[in-house]
Design a protein around this motif. Sequence first.
Motif, short mmCIF file in Angstrom:
data_model
loop_
_atom_site.label_atom_id
_atom_site.label_comp_id
_atom_site.label_asym_id
_atom_site.label_seq_id
_atom_site.Cartn_x
_atom_site.Cartn_y
_atom_site.Cartn_z
N ARG A 1 47.26 28.93 37.11
CA ARG A 1 48.22 30.01 37.36
C ARG A 1 47.91 31.28 36.55
NH1 ARG A 1 50.79 26.09 34.35
NH2 ARG A 1 51.64 26.68 32.30
N TYR A 2 47.04 31.15 35.55
CA TYR A 2 46.68 32.32 34.76
C TYR A 2 45.46 33.05 35.32
CZ TYR A 2 49.88 30.35 31.33
OH TYR A 2 50.99 29.86 30.70
N GLY A 3 44.93 32.54 36.39
CA GLY A 3 43.73 33.15 36.99
C GLY A 3 44.08 34.06 38.14
N PRO A 4 43.08 34.50 38.89
CA PRO A 4 41.66 34.15 38.71
C PRO A 4 41.07 34.78 37.44
CG PRO A 4 41.90 35.84 40.37
CD PRO A 4 43.29 35.42 40.02
N PRO A 5 39.89 34.35 37.03
CA PRO A 5 39.31 34.83 35.77
C PRO A 5 39.21 36.35 35.70
CG PRO A 5 38.06 32.95 36.57
CD PRO A 5 39.03 33.30 37.65
N ASP B 1 37.73 28.60 37.08
CA ASP B 1 38.82 28.49 36.12
C ASP B 1 38.67 29.53 35.01
OD1 ASP B 1 39.73 26.27 37.54
OD2 ASP B 1 38.43 24.93 36.38
N VAL B 2 39.80 29.76 34.32
CA VAL B 2 39.78 30.61 33.13
C VAL B 2 39.42 29.74 31.94
CG1 VAL B 2 41.08 32.16 31.63
CG2 VAL B 2 41.52 32.16 34.09
N ARG B 3 38.19 29.85 31.48
CA ARG B 3 37.75 29.13 30.29
C ARG B 3 37.20 30.13 29.30
NH1 ARG B 3 34.12 24.04 31.65
NH2 ARG B 3 33.39 25.27 33.42
N LEU B 4 37.76 30.11 28.10
CA LEU B 4 37.46 31.13 27.10
C LEU B 4 36.79 30.52 25.89
CD1 LEU B 4 40.94 32.90 27.15
CD2 LEU B 4 38.92 33.52 28.49
N VAL B 5 35.87 31.29 25.30
CA VAL B 5 35.27 30.94 24.00
C VAL B 5 35.99 31.80 22.97
CG1 VAL B 5 33.14 30.74 22.68
CG2 VAL B 5 33.07 30.56 25.18
N LEU B 6 36.88 31.19 22.21
CA LEU B 6 37.75 31.94 21.30
C LEU B 6 37.32 31.73 19.85
CD1 LEU B 6 41.24 31.12 22.89
CD2 LEU B 6 39.83 33.17 23.24
N GLY B 7 36.87 32.81 19.22
CA GLY B 7 36.54 32.75 17.80
C GLY B 7 37.78 32.99 16.96
N TYR B 8 37.90 32.27 15.85
CA TYR B 8 39.11 32.37 15.03
C TYR B 8 38.83 32.56 13.55
CZ TYR B 8 37.83 27.45 14.48
OH TYR B 8 37.14 26.28 14.26
N TYR C 1 41.10 38.62 37.01
CA TYR C 1 42.43 39.18 36.73
C TYR C 1 42.78 38.97 35.26
CZ TYR C 1 47.53 39.39 36.52
OH TYR C 1 48.82 39.67 36.16
N PHE C 2 42.56 37.77 34.75
CA PHE C 2 42.90 37.47 33.36
C PHE C 2 42.14 38.41 32.41
CE2 PHE C 2 42.17 35.48 29.31
CZ PHE C 2 43.40 34.94 28.97
N LEU C 3 40.84 38.57 32.63
CA LEU C 3 40.03 39.40 31.74
C LEU C 3 40.43 40.87 31.84
CD1 LEU C 3 36.57 37.70 32.35
CD2 LEU C 3 38.03 37.48 30.33
N GLU C 4 40.79 41.30 33.02
CA GLU C 4 41.21 42.70 33.21
C GLU C 4 42.51 42.97 32.45
OE1 GLU C 4 42.95 45.48 36.81
OE2 GLU C 4 41.54 43.87 37.30
N ARG C 5 43.48 42.05 32.55
CA ARG C 5 44.76 42.26 31.91
C ARG C 5 44.64 42.19 30.38
NH1 ARG C 5 47.83 45.12 34.11
NH2 ARG C 5 49.53 44.30 32.81
N THR C 6 43.89 41.24 29.87
CA THR C 6 43.76 41.13 28.41
C THR C 6 42.99 42.31 27.84
OG1 THR C 6 41.84 39.68 28.74
CG2 THR C 6 43.96 38.62 28.31
N ALA C 7 41.98 42.78 28.54
CA ALA C 7 41.24 43.95 28.06
C ALA C 7 42.14 45.17 28.02
CB ALA C 7 40.03 44.20 28.96
N ALA C 8 42.99 45.33 29.05
CA ALA C 8 43.91 46.47 29.08
C ALA C 8 44.91 46.42 27.94
CB ALA C 8 44.64 46.50 30.42
N ALA C 9 45.22 45.20 27.47
CA ALA C 9 46.15 45.04 26.36
C ALA C 9 45.48 45.18 25.00
CB ALA C 9 46.84 43.68 26.46
N GLY C 10 44.17 45.39 25.00
CA GLY C 10 43.45 45.55 23.74
C GLY C 10 43.09 44.25 23.06
N VAL C 11 42.96 43.17 23.85
CA VAL C 11 42.58 41.88 23.30
C VAL C 11 41.13 41.58 23.71
CG1 VAL C 11 43.11 39.42 23.17
CG2 VAL C 11 44.96 41.08 23.45
N ALA C 12 40.27 41.38 22.73
CA ALA C 12 38.85 41.11 23.00
C ALA C 12 38.64 39.60 23.11
CB ALA C 12 37.98 41.68 21.89
N VAL C 13 38.28 39.14 24.30
CA VAL C 13 37.97 37.73 24.53
C VAL C 13 36.67 37.64 25.32
CG1 VAL C 13 40.38 37.00 24.49
CG2 VAL C 13 39.33 37.65 26.66
#
Length: 475
Positions: A415-419, A447-454, A421-433
């Motif tokens: 439901r959080y996809g497609p990928p 699917d939306v699969r992310l490599v998240l550094g923490y 769309y997800f990347l476009e929305r997060t980039a617009a919000a200033g979140v680097a993923v």
Amino acid sequence: MTPSGAASEITPSGLAWELLVPAASAPARARGRALQAALREAVRTGRLAPGTRLPSSRELAADLGVSRGLVTEAYEQLTAEGYLRSDRGAGTWVGGAARAAHPRARDLAPRPAGARADFLPGTPDLSLFPRAAWAAAQRGVLAELPHQALGYPDPRGLPRLRTALAELLARRRGVVADPERVIVVSGVAQATTLLGFVLHARGVRAIGVEDPGSPEHGALYASAGLDAVALPLDGEGLATGPLKESGVRAVVTTPAHQFPSGIAYSARRRTELLDWARSVDGLVVEDDYDGDFRYDRAPVGALQGLDPERVAYTGSVSKSLAPGLRLGWLLVPAALAEEVVERKRTMDLGNPVVDQALLARFVERGDYDRQLRRCQRAYRERRDTLVSALEEHFPGAEVSGIAAGLHVIAALPGRYGPPEYFLERTAAAGVAVRPLTDYGRTVERADVRLVLGYAHQSPARIRDGVRLMAQALRA
């Protein structure tokens, strides 16, 4: 117009007061060099344009209050260098050889631009760098290092550091470490390139790389003339069927904590990989980029310990201390040692001596072990924080891979996809993923699969970043 075709002329006072008075006020012994430097810079920057006639040496000396000989010497020196030209009986002119220069130092270091939250993988928390302990080690090294040690070093590295690293890696990572086969390098990147050049010289033209895997591996081997052959993974590690079918005789792996999938190679797959290397007289390159950071149990030992004659092992302090130190190590099989050392010698004549002695002291005194424990505590907390935040804001999200390293793989419900769309929305919000698809050709793209550094963020910033992602999608 003058006979030489110049279009302008500068009066003594104009030239002196605008450009040269600071030079003329320099200490007497430095005044000549300062005057030459000021004239040279004025020509380089275009303040004195080509074709401009300069005052006579007598006029300029009188206006500056210096000796005529000082000005004459400056004119002669810059004429010899090509900045000025002198026509007999027609005076001194600005030549046309120099071009206006606008030097500036750019910073090309990789950094996200203006991100409100940064989940890009691969960066440790640089604020954890042990400045006080490092400074104390540096003072100790500078006090005890003999003068002769500041000459060209052994291209393999200082014996003291190679011995300290051999003991450290045998104790912490289970490697078979003979100090004579430890080579100090400026990070895993140089180790990779060194091996690439040596393999190429032996006639190797292709090397296998994990898919998904680190993009840097393929690029670095390409710089040494090797083609990178992408080889798929399965749940246990590098798939042996495609490996055998590929025809390569060398492969680069991350078996302790595969990047980016986060899996650890199974015991069976490690055995199969070594059996393959023996059957083809091949080489396995083990990149142990974050092998010290395992949070749920003791780290799996290095693959190299099972067969040091078939595995070249490399690592660095980039994740434990700081990548800017550019310090790492390479353990090579005996059959490659002489060629790798000779290539290292011709590449850079060895790494900086003071830095090597400093790291040796840091390891010997236990400071490096203390730093690893400090990082482990911090990164374990941050991983737990990220997993908890994903559960809260993205119900149904699945985090895969072992509890280790500096990143996780997060698979989000459909439901959080497609990928895209997800990347476009997060980039617009200033979140680097970064999506997993950035790291391989065989990754499923539905699917939306992310490599998240923490590791480089505080727990508070991790929670805020995940919340921003969720808000971006709701918007």
